[in-house]
Design a protein around this motif. Structure first.
Motif, PDB file in Angstrom:
ATOM      1  N   THR A 164       6.322  -2.810  -4.911  1.00 36.80           N
ATOM      2  CA  THR A 164       5.734  -1.552  -5.714  1.00 36.80           C
ATOM      3  C   THR A 164       5.734  -1.615  -7.031  1.00 36.80           C
ATOM      4  O   THR A 164       4.534  -1.070  -7.567  1.00 36.80           O
ATOM      5  CB  THR A 164       6.624  -0.482  -4.944  1.00 36.80           C
ATOM      6  N   LEU A 165       6.779  -2.280  -7.578  1.00 33.57           N
ATOM      7  CA  LEU A 165       6.926  -2.289  -9.240  1.00 33.57           C
ATOM      8  C   LEU A 165       5.672  -3.231  -9.585  1.00 33.57           C
ATOM      9  O   LEU A 165       4.977  -3.011 -10.677  1.00 33.57           O
ATOM     10  CB  LEU A 165       8.215  -2.795  -9.519  1.00 33.57           C
ATOM     11  N   HIS A 166       5.452  -4.234  -8.915  1.00 37.98           N
ATOM     12  CA  HIS A 166       4.331  -5.299  -9.136  1.00 37.98           C
ATOM     13  C   HIS A 166       3.149  -4.686  -9.120  1.00 37.98           C
ATOM     14  O   HIS A 166       2.205  -4.964 -10.010  1.00 37.98           O
ATOM     15  CB  HIS A 166       4.610  -6.531  -8.163  1.00 37.98           C
ATOM     16  N   GLN A 167       2.808  -3.906  -8.018  1.00 40.48           N
ATOM     17  CA  GLN A 167       1.683  -3.191  -8.038  1.00 40.48           C
ATOM     18  C   GLN A 167       1.169  -2.197  -9.086  1.00 40.48           C
ATOM     19  O   GLN A 167      -0.103  -2.216  -9.570  1.00 40.48           O
ATOM     20  CB  GLN A 167       1.363  -2.495  -6.527  1.00 40.48           C
ATOM     21  N   ARG A 168       2.223  -1.521  -9.496  1.00 36.51           N
ATOM     22  CA  ARG A 168       2.194  -0.618 -10.358  1.00 36.51           C
ATOM     23  C   ARG A 168       1.793  -1.280 -11.858  1.00 36.51           C
ATOM     24  O   ARG A 168       1.302  -0.621 -12.669  1.00 36.51           O
ATOM     25  CB  ARG A 168       3.473   0.345 -10.679  1.00 36.51           C
ATOM     26  N   MET A 169       2.494  -2.321 -12.076  1.00 34.50           N
ATOM     27  CA  MET A 169       2.375  -2.907 -13.098  1.00 34.50           C
ATOM     28  C   MET A 169       1.023  -3.570 -13.316  1.00 34.50           C
ATOM     29  O   MET A 169       0.372  -3.843 -14.647  1.00 34.50           O
ATOM     30  CB  MET A 169       3.503  -4.271 -13.387  1.00 34.50           C
TER      31      MET A 169
END
Length: 171
Positions: A164-169
């Motif tokens: 999730t953090l990777h997709q938002r970044m």
């Protein structure tokens, strides 16, 4: 013998006397089987012949093998005959004693003297445990099972958070 050693494993055992070893007289060993060893808190380190005698007496009394000799020995058993220096009897007796040992008479005499001397010599290669399953008996397996599940859920949660953090970044 242990106290006479200058170095090595036997010296370390002798040094442990103050902390862990308890030296007792040979006639006290049989009472030690019931008072200390049977409870599982102590072991007896003695000569092979005397250990066999202790265990065979206990087997004759109880009718079951509660004790076994270890498969390994810690020093050779020594028996000797003392003779006068340069006596012509010493080589003759040495030859006769060797013949008695080679013929197996010594072992035969031990078995005749102690009928149960070989009953509990070494532990069986397989030991069957006849107890019913209960949570108390198998709690370790449950700890491993539920601990593995907890760790896998934690790793799954960390993977979801990192994705999730990777997709938002990246977006």
């Amino acid at each position: 013998m242990l106290k006479a050693m200058k170095s090595g494993v036997f010296r370390e055992i002798a040094d442990a006397e103050k902390k862990r070893n308890k030296y007792v007289k040979s006639f006290e060993l049989y009472s030690m089987l019931d008072s200390l060893v049977r409870r599982g808190e102590h072991v007896i380190v003695t000569g092979d012949q005397y250990g066999t005698t202790l265990i065979s007496r206990d087997f004759s009394r109880k009718g079951r093998c509660d004790f076994y000799l270890s498969r390994e020995g810690y020093m050779p058993a020594m028996s000797c005959m003392i003779g006068q220096k340069d006596s012509p009897l010493v080589p003759i007796m040495t030859k006769r004693i060797a013949l008695i040992n080679q013929a197996g008479l010594y072992e035969h005499w031990i078995k005749a003297y102690m009928p149960n001397s070989t009953s509990c010599t070494h532990p069986p290669t397989r030991i069957a445990v006849n107890t019913s399953f209960s949570v108390h008996n198998v709690w370790g397996m449950y700890v491993v099972l539920f601990g593995g599940h907890a760790i896998s859920l934690l790793v799954l949660g960390l993977e979801l958070v990192s994705v999730t953090l990777h997709q938002r970044m990246t977006s």
